[in-house]
Structures are given as structure tokens and as C-alpha cells.
Design an enzyme around this catalytic site. Sequence first.
Site, short mmCIF file in Angstrom:
data_model
loop_
_atom_site.label_atom_id
_atom_site.label_comp_id
_atom_site.label_asym_id
_atom_site.label_seq_id
_atom_site.Cartn_x
_atom_site.Cartn_y
_atom_site.Cartn_z
N ASP A 137 0.87 -1.16 0.00
CA ASP A 137 0.00 0.00 0.00
C ASP A 137 0.91 1.22 0.00
O ASP A 137 2.09 1.10 0.33
CB ASP A 137 -0.84 -0.07 1.27
N LYS A 138 0.43 2.35 -0.39
CA LYS A 138 1.31 3.51 -0.36
C LYS A 138 1.09 4.34 0.91
O LYS A 138 1.95 4.43 1.76
CB LYS A 138 1.12 4.40 -1.59
N ARG A 150 0.56 16.19 -2.57
CA ARG A 150 -0.88 16.09 -2.89
C ARG A 150 -1.38 17.50 -3.08
O ARG A 150 -1.18 18.35 -2.22
CB ARG A 150 -1.61 15.41 -1.75
N ASP A 180 -1.61 -0.75 5.86
CA ASP A 180 -1.90 -0.25 7.20
C ASP A 180 -3.38 -0.01 7.42
O ASP A 180 -3.82 0.12 8.55
CB ASP A 180 -1.16 1.04 7.46
N ASN A 232 -8.50 -0.73 4.06
CA ASN A 232 -8.60 -1.03 2.64
C ASN A 232 -7.57 -2.07 2.20
O ASN A 232 -7.62 -2.56 1.10
CB ASN A 232 -8.45 0.25 1.81
#
Lengths: 341, 1204
Positions: free
Chosen positions: B507-508, B714, B920, B923
Site C-alpha cells: 500500500d502507499k 498532494r 496499514d 482497505n
Amino acid sequence: MMEPHSAPTPKKYSKKPKYSKFSQQELPAWKPILTPGWVISTFTVVGIVFIPVGLASLFSSESVEEAAIRYDDKCLNEIHAQNAVAFIKNDMTNKTCTTSWTVERKMQGPIFIYYQLDNYYQNHRRYVKSRNDKQLVNPASEGDTTNCYPQDKTNGSMPIVPCGLIAWSLFNDTYKFWVNTKSLTVNKKDISWGSDRSHKFGSKVYPKNFQLGGLVGGAKLDENIPLNQQEDLIVWMRTAALPSFRKLYGKIETNLEVNDLVEIVIENNYNTYEFGGNKRLILSTATWIGGKNPFLGMAYLFVGGVSLLCAIVFILLYVIKPRPLGDPSYLSWNKNPGILK
Amino acid sequence: MLDVKLRRLFTLLSNVLGIGIESVLVNLSKGHAVESFPLLKEGQGQGQGQGQEQGQGTPMDSHRRSHSNSLLPFEICENSKPHHHHHHHHHHRSRSRFKSGQFDDGFYVHEANARSVYINDPKRTNENYEFTGNEIRTSSYTLLTFLPKNLFIQFHRVAYLYFLAIAALNQLPPLAVFGRTASLFPLLFVLCVTAIKDGYEDWRKHRSDRFENNRDCLVLQEHGNFRPKKWNRIQAGDVVKISADEMIPADIVLLGTSDQSGIAYIQTMNLDGESNLKTRFARQETVTAVTSESCGVTGVIRCEKPNRNIYEFAANMEFNGNKIPLNQSNIVLRGCVLKNTDWLIGVVVCAGQETKAMLNSAAAPPKRSKLEIYMNRETGWLSIFLFVMCSAVALGTAVWLVRHKQQLETLPYYRKTYLNLGPHFGQVYRYYGIPMEILFSFLSSVIVFQIMIPISLYITMELVRVGQSYFMVEDMDMHDSSCGLRFQCRSFNINEDLGQIRYIFSDKTGTLTENKMEFRKASVFGKNYGSSMPVPPAVKSKRRWKLKSEIPIDYDLMTLLQKEEDPSSEERVAAHDFFITLTACNTVIPVVNGSKPSKEDDGVVSIDYQGESPDEQALVSAASAYGYTLFERTSGHVVVDKNGEKIRLEVLGMHEFDSVRKRMSVVIRFPDNAVKVLVKGADTSMLSILANDKDSVWHATQTHLNEYSLEGLRTLVLASRDLSEEELEAWQSAYAEASTALYDRAIKLRHAASLIECKLKLLGATGIEDRLQEGVPDTIECLRQAGIKVWVLTGDKQETAISIGVSCKLLTPDMHKIIINANSEAHCRDLLVQAKARYGVRPSGKGQGNGKCKTIADLGKEEEEDTAPMALIIDGTSLLFDLATACRVVICCRVAPLQKAGIVNLIKSRTDDMTLAIGDGANDVSMIQMADVGVGICGQEGRQAVMASDFAMGQFRFLRKLLLVHGHWNYQRLGYLVLYNFYRNAVFVFMLFWYILCSAFSTTSALTEWSCVLYSVIYTSIPTVIVGVMDKDLSQKTLLQYPKLYGAGHRQEAYNIRLFWLTMIDTLWQSLVVFLIPVLTYQNSSIDIWSLGSLWTIAIVILVTVHLAMDVNGWILIMHVAVWGSIFITYGCLIVLDSIPLLPNYWTIYHLACSPTYWITILLVTVVALLPRFACKVASQILWPSDIQIAREVEAISKEHGDW
């Protein structure tokens, strides 16, 4: 998936691990590497240790004097040879037979007398289990004939002491020796293990109802002698490991000189004809290695030789195809740099 | 393609694992749940919709761009898709969930099925005893039921049944090979060990249950006031009062809260892993009847039967003669924590085991390690050996019996009939005819050879894994000191899989990054701020608010804001509006702590911002640092503290974030009566609705946005507009109508929003950094070197994903990048086919996933090799296995949770390679459960991923040590352990077999029955375990220095079928040696069966122990103790056994030990048996050294030189 006890859990893991060389797996370790030095010296040391041991064993085995006389065939005359089983089963026949043997080399006393039986599966599971150790040692347990089937009780339902197939099949050939027409004393004391006499066979247990059945297996026992003095029985009941075995019959305490003529009178009672078992009489001296058996010595010599040979081969290998220790060019990723893996 | 896969997967998940649809939705709960639903229902991939992301070329280093033109076919730009923001999504989703619930007023519970709960009348509620109390029990046993239940559960294992069957066989009289007690011993031993382990675990559960059950909670008592009561005494119908930060004891319906409007904020972290606050409402009708000390509500609640769906609740309440509908937003579930609300009062509707939290606490099915699967295959081979040996014995018996048929009655060692004229005269003793005898002979040889199937291996493996887990948990390098988290082993079955990982799916957000948003850069009115400038302390002096985190302030921007002269300049106004927008246009709730300013702090009040989106929190905190502090927020107004001056802004309306508009707007009336709309949104959605189209500010901002994006920030664009009275009126009427509409409310609201969200004035843009976790680039680099393919699966947009990829060294300049963006399956296929053709990827079959990628010459100008690594950046559905596995790095953008699992499943099902998923958030749960090894990061997003994982840790970088060091060790240790156990048991069985051939096939064992039983349990077990837990082939320093050593696991060097057969050949040789040498030595002697057995016992124990000693890599003291100690223990046991007069082997060892032959025989056996093995080992190390061998030598050499 979900945690009903979440409140205590985060705390549970929050303790910082304590440093110790053990928990961090940093204990000082000796990491042996098979360096050429180690390898060659290992092989050499094995060779150097094994060859002298081999020589010593071989020498010792060679110094044992042993005479083996097979008599189960000799003791049958031509008539009986046709029907050996009937002959041996018949109580009326005379089973005494005489043989003689000239001493080839000097035998230093004590000389051990063994009988050897072949093709006799004393290690058969049915046989090995067919005894009752309690009964043998404790007079109060003489009625306990568990495991002794089918040799447990007489027709009057009386317990047989000692019960079981092993005791029942007690060897009953006897030997008498004359050297140069002089009778030789055979010492039958202390031929069994002292531990057996003191703890496995009771001094107050006397044979009872022994060999009274329809089928007599072997020797009868004197009912007035307690079991712990019935040494032939004690020896017999230490069942042999292999289908061909020797058992100690007695000892001759004197020396036998070269060219002494030994006459042996054999009572050939024991029935091995039925299953083709051979019977031998063995006279043997003993050394630290035991009886005559060159195997150990040869094996040691052979292994020692092979070891030294290995040492040489590896020396050659290190010379012909040297590989420096820790040479990174032998790493898989250096050998095939193209592989993406 | 993928959709079909995913749908299948979903069906599989719900059918096979028995998890209802709702629990899958739980897994989806983070991020993309809304988008995932159509995917599930209609099979229409969200990826198709999302795959329209504009491929903006490769934002890699510029010199690659120069020749990347040739890659253009793969960077096809599709129709642009509005910018989309992860956290906004999430925020939108959770809101819409509550809102939609309010339209369910028509839902009434079917009366017949309903639970009736009488408010504040637990007696009446429970008079039928149909509801459970609030006591929970996660433990499985009580003192009374422990023994039968535990035994019942244990015998579900096939291995134990095998044991039991053997023991039962042995009780049959014709088969009694061993004594009855001796034959039961191994089974009892194993059962006891497992029972003790289970008992301990259950005791811990009891303890935690007791802790839970004995918590206190305020419950309304009969005389009308709240008194503390233990949790386990709470019943349905009780009215409870919960104070702030307390945990909710049961599922309760809200009646009232400290807030006048009946709002309560709760944290549902324990339930779904989301750390943000959620709002729950008490019905307006009941709020007034409740005060902090009393509760005047009486009535009946009829609610649905207990179920595990945490996102739905249907009930109604009869109160004052009205039927009031209740839904999800009115219930607070057990395990939640009350936050930011002084108290709440509610009535318990479901308690204890019936609460949704408890219904959901089912454990995931256990995983099995690859090594264990292979091991079971080889166990099959061992069973074949066993069968062959038993058949040989049976056949031998048959031949022997037929040949001796006539003699069986009189044969002194057989004697099948009673011939002693006794009571049984003529009866047959234990002889059942030749066919039965053959069968019994077969069965009894099964009993004798039983340990051929190494049952003890399962126990040994469990012990070893527990030991290995201890070392992993205790490892200080994997302790996250920043949040005090230890490494956790949640699964004890797959330690060794860590040494064979080929694919890592990561996951990122929160895994590679810290998930702590930080405001980095701002572009205000076309000017870029945020180059890290030291801030003069004087500028900061006016601040009165203490924030949790300090934000670096840009000096220029600060000066611009504080400039006294020319307050009406365009730039100044834009900057002001910029910060007002940051402050007001969000859903963050400020929590002011310590209302009494303490003296030391000089009146500084600390403010904590609570919100559902970390981005918004970061923005609000940043605004506060620049002097615009959000101080208060209610539904009607916002109070902003601007450098000490409080501005009250009236909120006229708010258009929340949605995935179509991808922006959020608020309409604000300023104190000077001016009305403005403030908008914040994703760049793609914002740039089209700006008024200042293509002017200089627009261009500058656009450039800045690109820069931010390339830096991995972001981005958000801010804009505002003054509303005229007419516009305001038009909007207000539309908004009012839309807000109260019953149908198509969302569309109407969107329409209303479009009235004002147009012709906006661009204020600027923000860049928020989600910092990479410490050590991530190094770790990824290291893992890549180790031959592990790292795939990043992220919900982020492509540019962000790529830039993160670059910054964490996932993408390197020498890589070819293939970017696949497609909005249809056909198009995607075309792109993939082109890419495959271009890079010469051959269609790879199963297991060929590591094929080389040949690049065409004109492309590979800069590449020195034609095997240059490629990177594949994949979007949505456009995923093709061949291409993906040919690449070293794959980044999948905009992936939904189930798609993550789908990708993992794709690799898992089509290759034999081991996969690891790390994440983490909630999802990532499906992915973590799908992968062979699931690793959870205890991060900001709660514990859901941790709960689903096999291993949990604090930081991504620990993965390096976990895999390269612990994984390597575990794999090497366990691989050796399995082989050694096979050998150890087989050599013993073979030896027994050879002897049985010499005993007329009568399954006699020369070894005493106790030695047979104790052999694998005591004589040889301890060093096995110790070496399995502690042996170290290489130091961790070496392993970390040369990551490629990890390849040993990929190549299955420690355990493979070739090694198995080699071991078996060696075993055969050793067993022959150990059998024959004593036989030949004692062939013409008077040795008895027990003496020879004793010799064999000790010889074989010494042999297998020295064999083990020969293979030990690193000797530490405890290993010496264990290895050599076990020989002494064996001698001790023999001495004890031989000192019991009743056993037939009495005094044997004393006799033997007196003779030198005994000792030199043992020496000979050991040396001859091990000589070939030693020679082969040396030869292979000289001629074909393994990597590990070389590294060991390097280690030894550098130690000699003292530079270690």
C-alpha cells in the site's frame, strides 16, 4: 477481524524489548568453516587413529584360538540320518556320541566352551515374549504365568515354573572332555551374568511342574535347586540377538597344549533336526576384543585407509581446482550477472 | 478481465470463507467503498471509469524524457478525468452513509421478528430470558469442559488420529508389539504438550475477558440516578451513561448527549480501524427528555435481530405515543470510544455476545506455509516407504509361514498349539491362519515403523516456530520506538515463508508514507511559497495557539499577510481569502483543550483539530500557523481567530465533497455582510470553472501544480467568488429546495452547487506532503536487490504514484517505463499487446514470471544490457499478467481494495511464487488476507490491517530485517529441521526393518519398547529444537550487506525434493551401517538381544546427534549443552531402564560398557556412517559452493582480520 479487547492490547506490545545478546541472537558463536586445513586434518586424524586401532584389534583377534566342531550331523549314524527327527524324539535311543580333536596351537586357559545353534530364531517375537520375569524372581508370583502361553500350566492347571517357551526349550546337550585320556573339569559356575543371578532369578524359586507336558522341549531341571543356581537356564533365557548364536556352556580353567588330543563325549539330545538347525561346539580363548572376529580390525584398517585416501584426494583437489575462501566470483549473481532474478 | 476475476473472488470470499457480504464491505470501508459497489453489482469496473486518468508522460528525470518520445504509444492520453482525492472520497462516503440512512424513515421492523427492548426497564425486557447479558466469553474452555473439549478438538488433526489408530492397534492382543503404556506414551506426550499450550492461551483469554467484564459503567438504577455497574451485569434495556473517552460497553441506542442537538462524536477504531471521529445523533424527540443526571425516556424499542453488519441498523422506538424510526446514525456499537462529547446517555439494545463487535470477531482461516505443503508431499513419500516396508515384512511372513507350515506346532520358537495336556490342550495359541497372520504381520510392522511418519515433527515445528517468533518479537531493530510498538507475530504457522517472498504488494499511504500530512508549499496568486526558509522568531510572536505539530512558515508569505500598507492590493486580498478558504472550507472540528490558560503557557491554548481527512487537518493547522486559526465550528457559523482578532463567519450553506464534482464549497457571510463562495478541490475539476482563464496567475499556478505533483505532493486548488444578492437568492432557493428534497437530492444539490461554482477567482494551490517513512528508499532498494519484486498498489493518482515511486527508489532512471492507461478493455488489450511486442515479452506460462525483458535496440540506446529492467505503471483494469511479471516494478494506481486482493490473487494463482502484502488501513485487509504472508503496519489508520495480518510492525523499513534476516534464518532453520527430522526417524525405522528381516519377519525389536518410544521424544528431540531455533548460518550484518543472499530462499535451497532424495539415500546408507557393523562385530558371539539393542540405541542416537552437530553452522554454548547433553541423557535413560530388574534388559548397559568392543563399535558406526556425507559435503563446497557458503567464508576471513 474485529477486536473486542482493543483497549488492553496496544499496551501489551508497547514494552520495549530488552537488549540481551541472547534475544538479539548475537551470542558469540563458533562458526566452523570447512577450510582445506580442517578437511585434510580431519581425514588424516581419522586415518591415524583408525589404523592403529585396527591393527590392535586384528592382532588381538588373531591371537584368539578357536575350535568349532559341528556335531549335529556327525552324531547321527547312517541309519538314523534317514530319520533324524524320529531318532531325536525317541527317548530310548542312545544319543551319546564321541568325537575328538587335536589342539593345533596352544590355548591359554580359561578356555570358553560354547554351543552354537544356527537357524534358530531365538529372537522371534513369540519366543522372546514367552516368559514371565515376575515368576522367575518372586516365589509369591509363581502362579503368574502371563505371557507364557502356550507353556503356562499343566493339565491340572498348575503353573509351570519357569513357564514359557524359552525355558521349555532349554538346551539339553551335554559335553564331557578328556585330554589325553584324562578327564577335564568343566567349570559351569559363573557362566551367567551375576546381575541375572542376583535380581532376575530368585534364590527361593524352585522349578515346578517343569517339562511334564506331552511335548518335552528340552532339558529338565532339578526341582531342588533354586532358579538362581540353574545357570544353564539363566544363560539360555538371555535370548540371542541373531538366528545364529553362541551360548556359554562352561569354562576349562587349564591350558591346552599343542597336539593334545581332546576327546569329547556329546549327549546329542536337542532337537534341531526338525527345522534344520546346526549345532556346533566351540572351544575358544578370549582377549580384550572378545572372541575370534577379524571384522572390527579389518573395518578399522579399511576406514583408516579410505580416510587417508580421502585426505590425499582432497589435497589434490585443492591443488588442481583451488578456490580461495570467500571468493566472490563464485557467487551466483557474479557468475550470471545477466539474470534478473 | 480483472472485474470478472474480482467478482469471482468476491463470490469465493463470501461463499467459501463463510463471510457475509457485510464483512467484505468492512474491508472496503476505507477509501473506495462507494466506487466499489457498482463494480460488485454490475461487474463494471471502477477501474474502467478511473482508467481515464490522463497520462502526463513520465515525470521522471528529464534526460529520460528526452528520448521517451518513442514510448509515447504507451502514454496515450485519454480524455481527462477530474482530479480525485483519496481522503475526500472517504469523507464523502462516510457522510453519505449517514445521510442516506435518514431517508429510510419508511423502514419499519417487522414486528414478529423484532427484539423488544423496554427503555430503562431491563427486568421487563429480559423476562423471557431471550437476550444475552453483557458478559463476553472469547475463551473456549472452562475448568470442567477443558479436558473433553480440548481432546475433541485435538483429534481433528489427522496426525493425532494416526497416533490414536496406532495406539489402538497396539492394544489388540495379536498385535501387541509394544507394551500398552509404552505405546500410549507418544500420544499422551503430544496431547499434553498441545493441551498445555491451548490451556495457557485460553487462560490468557479468560484473563482479558475478566478484564473486559469487570469494567465499570454508569447505569441508571431504579431510584433514578446513575451508579457504576460492572459491564457483565449490564442487560438489554439498561440506560447507561458514558463519559468522554470511555469505551462503549454494548450496542446502545442514543437517547441524549451533552450536546443540545444530540450529537455525539465517536471513534470506531476498534470496529473498522478508522481513526477519525464519526457523528451519531440522538433523536431530537428524546434529547429534551434527557439531562446529564437523569433520563425521562420510557418506551419500547423494536429492533432487528442481532447481526454482524456494522453499517446498518433498523429499529423504531415508541415514545410518547409516536413511532420514531431509528437507523444506523442513532446507534453506538460496543468497542467504540466516545470523543469530544462530555457524556452520552443511551439504552442498551444488544449486549455481550450479541453485539456487532462480538459477532464480527471471527478469526481468519489459518494459513499454511509453503514449506509445510512441500513437507506434506514428502510425507506422502515416507508413507509409501512405510507401506513398502510393511508389505515386505508381510510378504516375508507369508513365505516363511508357508515354508514352515508343517513345523509350526513344534518349532520351539513358534509353537502355535498347546501340547502340554493342560486345560487348553490342542487349542491354537495366537495363530489365526496364514492370511490373517500376514495381515497382522503387516499391521504390527506399521506399529513398529510408526515413527516413519514424523508426527513429532509437527510438535517440533510448532516449538521451533514459537522460538523463532520470540526472536522476531524481541528484535530491537524491529521495535518502533517512536510509537513504542513491538513487532507482533500473529500467526505462528508461516515464519519460514518470510524467507521465500518473491512479490511484495505494498500500500502507499501509511505504509510507504507516514500518513502524517504536512503542509509544504502554497501557490498564492501565482506566486510560489514554501521554499524552506528559516523563520525569524519575531514573526511568530503574535500567535496565541499551540498546535500539536509545528509547521515551518514561509517568511515571504508571512510578510505578505502582515503587510500593513496597501491592504487592498489584489495579492493581499487573494492571500487573505486563500487562508480564509483553508480555514473555513472544510469539515474539521477544533477541540480546544485547557480552557483555563495556565500561567506558564502565557495564555496559550492548545487546539487539537479533529477531522475525517488528514489533508484538511493539515491545511487548517497550516492556516493557523499563518495566523488564521479555526477556533469554533458549528453547523451555522465558523469562528476564525485572525492574529488575535476573532472573525465570526456565518455559514449559509455547504456543498460537501463528492466524487463527481471533486470539490467542496461553502457559502460564507462575512461580518461586513459580503457573501462569498469558497471552493477547494482537485486541480482537474477546478481549473475548468475558473474565471481568470489562462491569465498569468492561471499559468503560474498550473506550473506550480505540476511541480508539486512531481515532488510527490498532494495538490488542491483554492478559489473563491463574491456572490451578488441575486446570485445568492437564486442559490439559496435552489439549495433550500434541494436540502429538503426526498428524491434525487444529490442531483439537486449538485445542480445548486453548479450555480455558484463557476467563474471562480483562482486564489492558489496547496501542496501537502505525505512524508515517506524513514528508510523506505533504502529498504526498497535492498529488497529489489534481494530479487523481490515490489509492486505498489495505491488509490492515488498516477502522477503522485510515480513521483512517490521515484522518491522511494522504486523507479530508477535506467528503467523503461510502460504506462498503460485505457478506458476500455479492448483498448487496454491493444496497449498491452503493443507493449509486449515492443519489449519482446514472451507469453509466459505458469511459474515463468521472471522472464527476461528484451528491449528493442533502438530503444535501448542508453542501456548497456538488453535485459534492462522495466517498470510498468498500470492503471485500473489494464493489467496483464505476462507484462507485469516481466517487469521488476509495477505501480498500480487508483486501485480499489478488492482489486488489490485481485492483483495479489492473480500472481498467487498463476505463479508458484510467494507473495507478501503489506498495508496499514482497512482497505488493505482483503489484500493482506489474500497474500501468502500478510503484514500489517500499526499506523495512523487503526488496527484493522493489524488484526487481519500475520505479522504486524510499526514501520515499513522493518520489512528489510524481517525478510532478509529473520526470513532467511527461519527458512534455513526450518528447511533443515524438516529434512533432519525425516532423516532422524527414517534411519531409525530402516534400522528396525533390517533387524526384522533377521527375526523370521516377526516384528521383534531388539531395542526395548521404551527406547523405541523415547527415541524421538527424548533422546534426539532437544538438540533438534535448539538448533532449529538458534542456528545461524550467517550473521545479520552479512545478510543485510548482501541482500542477494535472500535468493537462497527463492531457489528453495534449504528444502527441495532433490535434497529430500539425497537425504533418503544417505539415510539408507547410514541405517545399513548402523545395523550391519554391530551385527558383523558380534556375529560369532554370545551377545543377547537386549545387549545388541542397547548398542543400537546408543549408536543411532550418537550417530544422529553427530550428524546434527556436523551441520550446525554457528555453535553457541547452549547448543553444545543440548547436543552433547542429549547423548548423556540417552545414557542416563538407558542406565535407568537397565536398572529395573523386571525389565528383560536388566543390567545390560553395565555389561556392555565394560567391553572395549562396544566403544570401538560405536566409534566405527559413527565414522563409517558419516564419512560419505562428510566427503560429499566437502566436495560440493569446493566444487559448487553456494552463495551462503561463500558468504560464510567471507565472514570467517574478515573475522580473522579483525574487521568484523
